[in-house]
Write a protein that holds these residues in place. Structure first.
Motif, PDB file in Angstrom:
ATOM      1  N   GLY A  96      32.791  30.651  -9.714  1.00 23.61           N
ATOM      2  CA  GLY A  96      31.365  31.598  -9.289  1.00 23.61           C
ATOM      3  C   GLY A  96      30.403  30.701  -9.704  1.00 23.61           C
ATOM      4  N   GLN A  97      30.168  29.380  -9.684  1.00 15.91           N
ATOM      5  CA  GLN A  97      29.082  28.499 -10.116  1.00 15.91           C
ATOM      6  C   GLN A  97      28.872  27.916  -8.703  1.00 15.91           C
ATOM      7  N   LYS A  98      27.454  27.145  -8.733  1.00 11.48           N
ATOM      8  CA  LYS A  98      27.177  26.257  -7.448  1.00 11.48           C
ATOM      9  C   LYS A  98      26.839  24.864  -8.157  1.00 11.48           C
ATOM     10  N   ALA A  99      27.945  23.952  -7.665  1.00  7.19           N
ATOM     11  CA  ALA A  99      27.689  22.653  -8.255  1.00  7.19           C
ATOM     12  C   ALA A  99      27.402  21.709  -7.047  1.00  7.19           C
ATOM     13  N   ALA A 113      31.550  24.520 -16.021  1.00  7.41           N
ATOM     14  CA  ALA A 113      32.109  25.895 -15.597  1.00  7.41           C
ATOM     15  C   ALA A 113      33.226  26.455 -16.304  1.00  7.41           C
ATOM     16  N   TYR A 114      33.347  27.685 -16.370  1.00  9.86           N
ATOM     17  CA  TYR A 114      34.542  28.364 -16.918  1.00  9.86           C
ATOM     18  C   TYR A 114      35.165  28.939 -15.780  1.00  9.86           C
ATOM     19  N   THR A 115      36.479  28.598 -15.635  1.00 11.69           N
ATOM     20  CA  THR A 115      37.168  28.779 -14.440  1.00 11.69           C
ATOM     21  C   THR A 115      38.197  30.153 -14.569  1.00 11.69           C
ATOM     22  N   ILE A 116      38.397  30.716 -13.411  1.00 10.92           N
ATOM     23  CA  ILE A 116      39.262  31.921 -13.327  1.00 10.92           C
ATOM     24  C   ILE A 116      40.626  31.366 -14.108  1.00 10.92           C
ATOM     25  N   GLY A 117      41.174  30.216 -13.920  1.00 15.84           N
ATOM     26  CA  GLY A 117      42.349  29.588 -14.461  1.00 15.84           C
ATOM     27  C   GLY A 117      42.328  30.059 -16.080  1.00 15.84           C
ATOM     28  N   GLN A 118      41.173  29.372 -16.533  1.00 12.06           N
ATOM     29  CA  GLN A 118      40.938  29.550 -18.242  1.00 12.06           C
ATOM     30  C   GLN A 118      40.919  30.960 -18.483  1.00 12.06           C
ATOM     31  N   ALA A 119      40.020  31.970 -17.497  1.00 11.33           N
ATOM     32  CA  ALA A 119      40.077  33.319 -18.119  1.00 11.33           C
ATOM     33  C   ALA A 119      41.445  33.891 -17.954  1.00 11.33           C
ATOM     34  N   ALA A 141      42.292  21.122  -8.019  1.00 12.04           N
ATOM     35  CA  ALA A 141      41.821  20.670  -9.508  1.00 12.04           C
ATOM     36  C   ALA A 141      40.826  21.499  -9.837  1.00 12.04           C
ATOM     37  N   SER A 142      40.051  22.261  -9.012  1.00 10.32           N
ATOM     38  CA  SER A 142      39.007  23.253  -9.373  1.00 10.32           C
ATOM     39  C   SER A 142      39.334  24.616  -9.930  1.00 10.32           C
ATOM     40  N   VAL A 143      40.944  24.613 -10.181  1.00 14.66           N
ATOM     41  CA  VAL A 143      41.464  25.545 -10.953  1.00 14.66           C
ATOM     42  C   VAL A 143      41.325  25.419 -12.553  1.00 14.66           C
ATOM     43  N   ALA A 447      37.883  38.722 -11.114  1.00 13.39           N
ATOM     44  CA  ALA A 447      37.954  38.895 -12.674  1.00 13.39           C
ATOM     45  C   ALA A 447      37.727  40.279 -13.064  1.00 13.39           C
ATOM     46  N   ASP A 448      36.857  41.119 -12.307  1.00  9.61           N
ATOM     47  CA  ASP A 448      36.499  42.454 -12.722  1.00  9.61           C
ATOM     48  C   ASP A 448      37.826  43.220 -12.494  1.00  9.61           C
ATOM     49  N   THR A 449      38.644  42.971 -11.332  1.00  9.89           N
ATOM     50  CA  THR A 449      39.740  43.809 -10.703  1.00  9.89           C
ATOM     51  C   THR A 449      40.821  43.492 -11.580  1.00  9.89           C
TER      52      THR A 449
END
Length: 460
Positions: A96-99, A113-119, A141-143, A447-449
């Motif tokens: 959810g972040q722009k790089a 950035a904190y990823t959905i994989g980490q969450a 890799a971005s996961v 993430a919300d869902t």
């Protein structure tokens, strides 16, 4: 003071599209236990629609994606460019972040950035990463990975070993092996096997997995990217299809009572479009759509699952039409049996038989194409005075043009474009996806869902 052109362009485009409110699923927060995210790399509406037309007119079938009701037009720009690469787009989709282009989960000011994989892991959910590209390539890799250089693929392999997702299926074994690209002597596949992963190496071994008894599954089926679907099928490769990988992955992830997040990428749609290979693009889009069907079938039996299908960007400006005439003839390429990449390799090994090899793969050559092919050595990788773009050889350049003319389509640039993509959603929270959104909003919806928390970026 006059604004820099790039900034003015970005502000102008944002204004022209209106204010983009983030898609949310607050009223459905926590309703889903799991989420399946499918990413067609390089796939915008033209790639989907060309595959749909081909499916209808050649196969007598229909695609699944266009029938999904909840959709949104999705912007894809990077932090530093209106045309994104897969690293910046993967970062936006998974964190959810722009790089900046070229950077994976490292933001312009240096934060990670904190990823959905980490969450998902923090919420005790399982994580799966699937791709037909190398597992250390930008989108997969971005996961799990973080580095300002997307080409640091050996590092991403190490980070995957540290992250330990429950399911890892794709290509790219070379970055895990000392006899591949590694220079440190580490055999990361052995390390993962020792850590408890079931390791499979081909389609047969994948099909034989006892999914109920498997907690960790690893399959790196090729040294580099997996084969184009058109070659996998017609050249009788031992690799599994993306749909087969998806089905087994979901069966393994289903073992976790807390739920899961899985990212599934069709990486070679993008590569086919970079190659200006319309048959390759269609075949890989059809294979991706088959994986979407597997995901939707799973969700139909598990109503607590959110399914999102999207793309990271459009590639090569595919135009469904050719020249000055009003026609498109996709059925004409029904006889094409190999990718332009594979055909280029065959011709480089036997340049004297370029025409026969092309016709053997179903590419019909006009007199003009034959004459053009003879202008330079077919195996030449550079041609003075001609920009052959991402084509591997002169033969590739000429034959891709011939194939496009057969189909009545055209490609524009050899790189990505700034065209928006289409996102489709089904399941809890899907109705929150509508209108025009930015790609950074997708993962917040996920993430919300599924009830996980995306933490703010932080310095490493």
């Amino acid at each position: 003071m006059r604004r820099p052109i790039a900034i003015a362009l970005a502000l102008s485009l944002t204004a022209s599209l209106g204010v983009l409110a983030p898609a949310t699923a607050e009223e459905h927060a926590g309703e889903a236990k799991s989420a399946i995210l499918l990413i067609g790399d390089g796939m915008s509406l033209a790639q989907v629609y060309s595959a749909q037309i081909y499916a209808e007119e050649v196969l007598g079938e229909s695609l699944v994606m266009p029938a999904i009701a909840d959709t949104a037009v999705t912007r894809t720009h990077a932090a530093d460019s209106m045309v994104t690469d897969s690293a910046a787009a993967g970062t936006a989709i998974h964190s959810g972040q722009k790089a900046n282009n070229g950077s994976i989960n490292v933001l312009p000011a240096g934060e990670w950035a904190y990823t959905i994989g980490q969450a998902a892991q923090a919420a005790d959910k399982s994580v799966g990463v699937l791709s037909t590209a190398r597992m250390t390539h930008a989108t997969p890799a971005s996961v799990y990975g973080h580095d300002a250089d997307r080409d640091a693929e050996n590092l991403f392999a190490e980070q995957l070993v540290e992250f330990l997702p429950e399911v890892v299926l794709g290509g790219g074994a070379r970055h895990f092996l000392p006899d591949g690209k590694r220079e440190d002597g580490r055999d990361l596949i052995d390390e993962l096997t020792a850590a408890g992963y079931t390791n499979v190496t081909d389609a047969g071994e994948l099909a034989a997995v006892d999914t109920e008894a498997t907690d960790y599954l690893l399959g790196l089926f090729t040294s580099s990217h997996m084969s184009y679907e058109i070659d996998r099928v017609n050249m009788d490769k031992s690799e599994p299809s993306l749909a087969e990988m998806t089905a087994v992955a979901l069966d393994v992830l289903d073992n976790d009572p807390d739920g899961f997040f899985v990212s599934i990428e069709a990486g070679r749609i993008d590569h086919a479009c970079h190659d200006h290979d319309i048959a390759g693009s269609i075949w890989d889009t059809l294979a991706f759509d088959a994986a979407v069907q597997v995901a939707l079938d799973y969700a139909a039996e598990h109503p607590e699952v959110l399914v999102i299908t999207t793309a990271d960007h459009e590639t090569a400006g595919l135009s469904l039409g050719h020249g000055t005439e009003y026609f498109m003839t996709l059925p004409n390429i029904a006889g094409v049996t190999c990718s332009m990449s594979a055909l280029s390799d065959m011709i480089s090994e036997d340049p004297g038989n370029a025409v026969a090899l092309a016709e053997g793969c179903g590419v019909v050559l006009s007199e003009d194409h034959v004459a053009m092919l003879a202008e330079h050595p077919p195996e030449a990788e550079e041609v003075e005075g001609v920009d052959i773009g991402y084509a591997y050889t002169w033969a590739h350049y000429v034959l891709a043009r011939a194939e496009a003319e057969m189909a009545g389509v055209e490609f524009g640039p050899w790189a990505h474009t700034g065209m928006p993509v289409i996102t489709y959603a089904a399941g809890p929270g899907a109705e929150a996806l509508n209108g025009t959104i930015d790609n950074t909003h997708l993962i917040q919806l996920v993430a919300d869902t599924i009830g996980v928390t995306l933490e703010a970026p932080s310095m490493p």
